[in-house]
Design a protein around this motif. Sequence first.
Motif, PDB file in Angstrom:
ATOM      1  N   ALA A  19      15.138   3.840  -6.168  1.00 23.77           N
ATOM      2  CA  ALA A  19      15.514   2.431  -6.253  1.00 23.77           C
ATOM      3  C   ALA A  19      14.850   1.545  -5.211  1.00 23.77           C
ATOM      4  O   ALA A  19      14.656   0.357  -5.468  1.00 23.77           O
ATOM      5  CB  ALA A  19      17.035   2.304  -6.122  1.00 23.77           C
ATOM      6  N   PHE A  20      14.508   2.083  -4.050  1.00 23.16           N
ATOM      7  CA  PHE A  20      14.231   1.228  -2.903  1.00 23.16           C
ATOM      8  C   PHE A  20      12.864   1.469  -2.288  1.00 23.16           C
ATOM      9  O   PHE A  20      12.215   2.497  -2.529  1.00 23.16           O
ATOM     10  CB  PHE A  20      15.316   1.440  -1.838  1.00 23.16           C
ATOM     11  N   ASP A  21      12.457   0.514  -1.435  1.00 22.45           N
ATOM     12  CA  ASP A  21      11.282   0.706  -0.597  1.00 22.45           C
ATOM     13  C   ASP A  21      11.737   1.309   0.731  1.00 22.45           C
ATOM     14  O   ASP A  21      12.925   1.584   0.943  1.00 22.45           O
ATOM     15  CB  ASP A  21      10.527  -0.612  -0.400  1.00 22.45           C
ATOM     16  N   ALA A  22      10.788   1.511   1.642  1.00 26.12           N
ATOM     17  CA  ALA A  22      11.091   2.250   2.865  1.00 26.12           C
ATOM     18  C   ALA A  22      12.141   1.549   3.720  1.00 26.12           C
ATOM     19  O   ALA A  22      13.047   2.189   4.269  1.00 26.12           O
ATOM     20  CB  ALA A  22       9.807   2.464   3.658  1.00 26.12           C
ATOM     21  N   GLU A  23      12.039   0.238   3.834  1.00 35.26           N
ATOM     22  CA  GLU A  23      12.987  -0.491   4.678  1.00 35.26           C
ATOM     23  C   GLU A  23      14.401  -0.417   4.128  1.00 35.26           C
ATOM     24  O   GLU A  23      15.368  -0.141   4.856  1.00 35.26           O
ATOM     25  CB  GLU A  23      12.532  -1.947   4.805  1.00 35.26           C
ATOM     26  N   ALA A  24      14.538  -0.666   2.834  1.00 36.29           N
ATOM     27  CA  ALA A  24      15.869  -0.583   2.218  1.00 36.29           C
ATOM     28  C   ALA A  24      16.394   0.844   2.244  1.00 36.29           C
ATOM     29  O   ALA A  24      17.597   1.075   2.422  1.00 36.29           O
ATOM     30  CB  ALA A  24      15.808  -1.111   0.788  1.00 36.29           C
ATOM     31  N   VAL A  46      10.834   3.270 -13.381  1.00 37.73           N
ATOM     32  CA  VAL A  46      11.611   3.898 -12.309  1.00 37.73           C
ATOM     33  C   VAL A  46      10.900   5.152 -11.812  1.00 37.73           C
ATOM     34  O   VAL A  46      10.787   5.396 -10.606  1.00 37.73           O
ATOM     35  CB  VAL A  46      13.037   4.230 -12.788  1.00 37.73           C
ATOM     36  N   GLY A  47      10.390   5.967 -12.745  1.00 41.35           N
ATOM     37  CA  GLY A  47       9.686   7.181 -12.354  1.00 41.35           C
ATOM     38  C   GLY A  47       8.448   6.889 -11.534  1.00 41.35           C
ATOM     39  O   GLY A  47       8.205   7.534 -10.506  1.00 41.35           O
ATOM     40  N   HIS A  48       7.659   5.920 -11.951  1.00 42.44           N
ATOM     41  CA  HIS A  48       6.433   5.598 -11.213  1.00 42.44           C
ATOM     42  C   HIS A  48       6.751   4.978  -9.853  1.00 42.44           C
ATOM     43  O   HIS A  48       6.055   5.256  -8.860  1.00 42.44           O
ATOM     44  CB  HIS A  48       5.559   4.666 -12.044  1.00 42.44           C
ATOM     45  N   HIS A  49       7.800   4.157  -9.794  1.00 40.41           N
ATOM     46  CA  HIS A  49       8.223   3.603  -8.497  1.00 40.41           C
ATOM     47  C   HIS A  49       8.612   4.728  -7.541  1.00 40.41           C
ATOM     48  O   HIS A  49       8.181   4.753  -6.376  1.00 40.41           O
ATOM     49  CB  HIS A  49       9.405   2.655  -8.687  1.00 40.41           C
ATOM     50  N   ALA A  50       9.438   5.663  -8.027  1.00 39.13           N
ATOM     51  CA  ALA A  50       9.883   6.770  -7.177  1.00 39.13           C
ATOM     52  C   ALA A  50       8.705   7.611  -6.709  1.00 39.13           C
ATOM     53  O   ALA A  50       8.631   8.013  -5.534  1.00 39.13           O
ATOM     54  CB  ALA A  50      10.896   7.633  -7.925  1.00 39.13           C
TER      55      ALA A  50
END
Length: 295
Positions: A229-234, A280-284
């Motif tokens: 769901a998130f980037d490194a900061e989140a 979602v898969g590619h983001h993860a």
Amino acid sequence: MPPAEIALSVEQLASLVRAQHPDLAAAPLRQVAHGWDNVIFRLGEDLAVRLPRRAAAVDLIDHEQRWLSELALRLPAPIPVPVRHGVPSELFPWPWSITPWYAGRPLPLVSPGDRRPYARPLGIFLARLHTPAPAEAPRNPVRGIPLGLRTEAFFRHLSAVPVERRPPVERLWRRLVATSVFSGPPLWLHGDPHPGNVLVEAGRLTAVIDFGDLTAGDPATDLALGWMAFDAEARRELRTAYAGEHVLDDDTWTRARGWALALAVALIANSDDEPVLAAVGHHALTEVLGEEDRT
């Protein structure tokens, strides 16, 4: 997506509701979603009807009916506790549920850069869910299990990953899967930690839905949400919030990254007709590999 073994029309469902819950028969019905296991209809303004699409999902409805009311007592955000139970009948042979309808957008429909406000409440939600489960809690053969048991499926799905990414993905998997296995008591898990099961609105977590994969085991499975769901900061905010409520050791966080990698390639491999899940898969996958680049 497997085909539906039983598909009800709106008219057939209206007959089913009228037969078992006649006080709700006047409320309008419309189909709003279907997944691998269940189909969802909206019933009036405030309710939803959730029915299994195939026999393999029947136990999942039973699990939700048995356990969600108990789990909801300690959770800081709503979950779809059934408010009415449907029973097998001549009109429909399997159990089904009527649940509250929750407002909000699925988290994947929010731009990744705008998701940070939801990281902390989700960290707290997972921490409060992850409590020791009783011996009779549901068991899931593919969630909450030792990460190494996902290896065969991982390599089966790897062929769907863009070819230039396969070597670093495979190297990372071999390292992550070597992490120490979970040795604590089995904990309650959501079991399906992708962001499509998170509803949000105006910076607020409105509900966590779809507990069909409810199980007990390694909390790392659910913590994969940090990369999905998130980037490194989140993701750091989610981890900090979780650790403020629940013990979180480095090995569990590392296994969570491994689960995110396994689920990422599974989504990429199985979402040809589901662009939101594929995204979602590619983001993860990008987040998991990007974290590797920074280390």
